[in-house]
Design a protein around this motif. Structure first.
Motif, PDB file in Angstrom:
ATOM      1  N   ASN A   1      -9.454 -30.383  25.840  1.00  0.00           N
ATOM      2  CA  ASN A   1      -9.058 -31.572  25.076  1.00  0.00           C
ATOM      3  C   ASN A   1      -7.871 -31.286  24.172  1.00  0.00           C
ATOM      4  N   MET A   2      -6.756 -31.983  24.412  1.00  0.00           N
ATOM      5  CA  MET A   2      -5.566 -31.868  23.571  1.00  0.00           C
ATOM      6  C   MET A   2      -5.798 -32.703  22.312  1.00  0.00           C
ATOM      7  N   ILE A   3      -5.703 -32.068  21.129  1.00  0.00           N
ATOM      8  CA  ILE A   3      -5.914 -32.812  19.883  1.00  0.00           C
ATOM      9  C   ILE A   3      -4.608 -33.100  19.149  1.00  0.00           C
ATOM     10  N   VAL A   4      -3.568 -32.326  19.422  1.00  0.00           N
ATOM     11  CA  VAL A   4      -2.247 -32.585  18.858  1.00  0.00           C
ATOM     12  C   VAL A   4      -1.224 -32.318  19.944  1.00  0.00           C
ATOM     13  N   SER A   5      -0.306 -33.252  20.121  1.00  0.00           N
ATOM     14  CA  SER A   5       0.789 -33.080  21.053  1.00  0.00           C
ATOM     15  C   SER A   5       2.008 -33.785  20.464  1.00  0.00           C
ATOM     16  N   LEU A   6       2.969 -32.993  19.987  1.00  0.00           N
ATOM     17  CA  LEU A   6       4.169 -33.549  19.371  1.00  0.00           C
ATOM     18  C   LEU A   6       5.408 -32.969  20.026  1.00  0.00           C
ATOM     19  N   SER A   7       6.394 -33.807  20.189  1.00  0.00           N
ATOM     20  CA  SER A   7       7.657 -33.377  20.761  1.00  0.00           C
ATOM     21  C   SER A   7       8.780 -34.079  20.014  1.00  0.00           C
ATOM     22  N   GLN A   8       9.751 -33.294  19.573  1.00  0.00           N
ATOM     23  CA  GLN A   8      10.888 -33.838  18.837  1.00  0.00           C
ATOM     24  C   GLN A   8      12.167 -33.365  19.519  1.00  0.00           C
ATOM     25  N   ALA A   9      12.941 -34.294  20.045  1.00  0.00           N
ATOM     26  CA  ALA A   9      14.224 -33.951  20.632  1.00  0.00           C
ATOM     27  C   ALA A   9      15.216 -33.633  19.522  1.00  0.00           C
ATOM     28  N   ASP A  10      16.305 -33.018  19.873  1.00  0.00           N
ATOM     29  CA  ASP A  10      17.356 -32.651  18.920  1.00  0.00           C
ATOM     30  C   ASP A  10      16.799 -31.683  17.872  1.00  0.00           C
ATOM     31  N   ASP A  11      17.456 -31.636  16.737  1.00  0.00           N
ATOM     32  CA  ASP A  11      17.063 -30.717  15.671  1.00  0.00           C
ATOM     33  C   ASP A  11      16.191 -31.458  14.655  1.00  0.00           C
ATOM     34  N   PRO A  12      14.879 -31.197  14.636  1.00  0.00           N
ATOM     35  CA  PRO A  12      14.011 -31.935  13.720  1.00  0.00           C
ATOM     36  C   PRO A  12      14.305 -31.668  12.250  1.00  0.00           C
ATOM     37  N   PHE A  13      14.981 -30.566  11.959  1.00  0.00           N
ATOM     38  CA  PHE A  13      15.237 -30.206  10.569  1.00  0.00           C
ATOM     39  C   PHE A  13      16.516 -30.842  10.020  1.00  0.00           C
ATOM     40  N   HIS A  14      17.210 -31.617  10.852  1.00  0.00           N
ATOM     41  CA  HIS A  14      18.425 -32.306  10.411  1.00  0.00           C
ATOM     42  C   HIS A  14      18.370 -33.794  10.726  1.00  0.00           C
ATOM     43  N   LEU A  15      17.184 -34.368  10.722  1.00  0.00           N
ATOM     44  CA  LEU A  15      17.020 -35.800  10.935  1.00  0.00           C
ATOM     45  C   LEU A  15      17.089 -36.522   9.590  1.00  0.00           C
ATOM     46  N   PRO A  16      17.335 -37.828   9.603  1.00  0.00           N
ATOM     47  CA  PRO A  16      17.414 -38.573   8.335  1.00  0.00           C
ATOM     48  C   PRO A  16      16.123 -38.532   7.507  1.00  0.00           C
TER      49      PRO A  16
END
Length: 170
Positions: free
Chosen positions: A89-104
Motif C-alpha cells: 500500500n502506497m501511503i505517500v506519492s509525490l512528484s514535483q517537476a522542475d526545481d521544487p526549491f525555486h518555486l513561487p
C-alpha cells in the motif's frame, strides 16, 4: 408444555442480552483505542523530507504533512519524486517537476506538502516497515535512493525530549 415455552423464551432472551452486552463492550473497546502516531525525517545527500507524519487507528491510516528542505547551496534540481509504502500500500506519492526549491510557493529553501490522505481498511503494526523510494536529479546527476524504515523506530513519544535525528538514506 407451557413451562417449557417459558423456559425457552427466558433462555433466548438471556442469550440475546449476553450477545448485546458483548457487542457493546467490543464497540467501546474499538472507540477507546489510542491512535499511534509516527513522525520522522529522511535525509538524502541533497535534501531533507521533514516532519513526515501519519496516524494509525484500527483499519485506518491518516497521512498529514511533510516538507522538503534543501541541504547546502548552489544546487539546481530537475525534478524530485518520492513514495512511501507499507506492504503493498502506497501511503505517500509525490512528484514535483522542475526545481521544487525555486518555486513561487517555496520559502527559505523549503516547500510544504499537505497530503491529507485517509486510507481505510489498512492494518498496520509496529513491526511493519516503510519502504522509501526517492528519485531526483541535482546538478545534472540522476540519483535514486531506496530504503526501509522500521515503524517501531519512529513511533512518536508522548513527550518529545530532544530533537529527532533524520534517517539518512543513500
Amino acid at each position: 408444555m407451557n413451562e417449557l415455552k417459558k423456559y425457552i423464551v427466558t433462555i433466548s432472551f438471556s442469550l440475546i442480552f449476553i450477545a448485546l452486552i458483548g457487542v457493546l463492550f467490543y464497540n467501546q473497546s474499538q472507540i477507546r483505542q489510542t491512535p499511534t502516531i509516527y513522525v520522522f525525517d529522511i535525509e538524502t545527500d541533497d535534501f531533507y523530507i521533514k516532519d513526515i507524519e501519519f496516524v494509525v487507528l484500527p483499519d485506518y491510516i491518516y497521512v498529514a504533512k511533510q516538507y522538503l528542505e534543501v541541504i547546502g547551496e548552489n544546487k539546481v534540481f530537475d525534478g524530485v519524486s518520492y513514495g512511501l509504502s507499507i506492504g503493498e500500500n502506497m501511503i505517500v506519492s509525490l512528484s514535483q517537476a522542475d526545481d521544487p526549491f525555486h518555486l513561487p510557493d517555496t520559502a527559505n529553501g523549503k516547500i510544504y506538502y499537505n497530503t491529507n490522505n485517509l486510507f481505510e481498511n489498512m492494518k498496520v503494526s509496529k513491526e511493519d516497515s516503510i519502504h522509501v523510494e526517492i528519485h531526483y536529479k541535482v546538478n545534472g546527476e540522476s540519483k535514486d535512493v531506496v530504503g526501509e524504515i522500521k515503524l517501531s523506530d519512529v513511533v512518536k513519544p508522548f513527550t518529545l525530549t530532544g530533537e529527532r535525528k533524520p534517517i539518512h538514506l543513500q
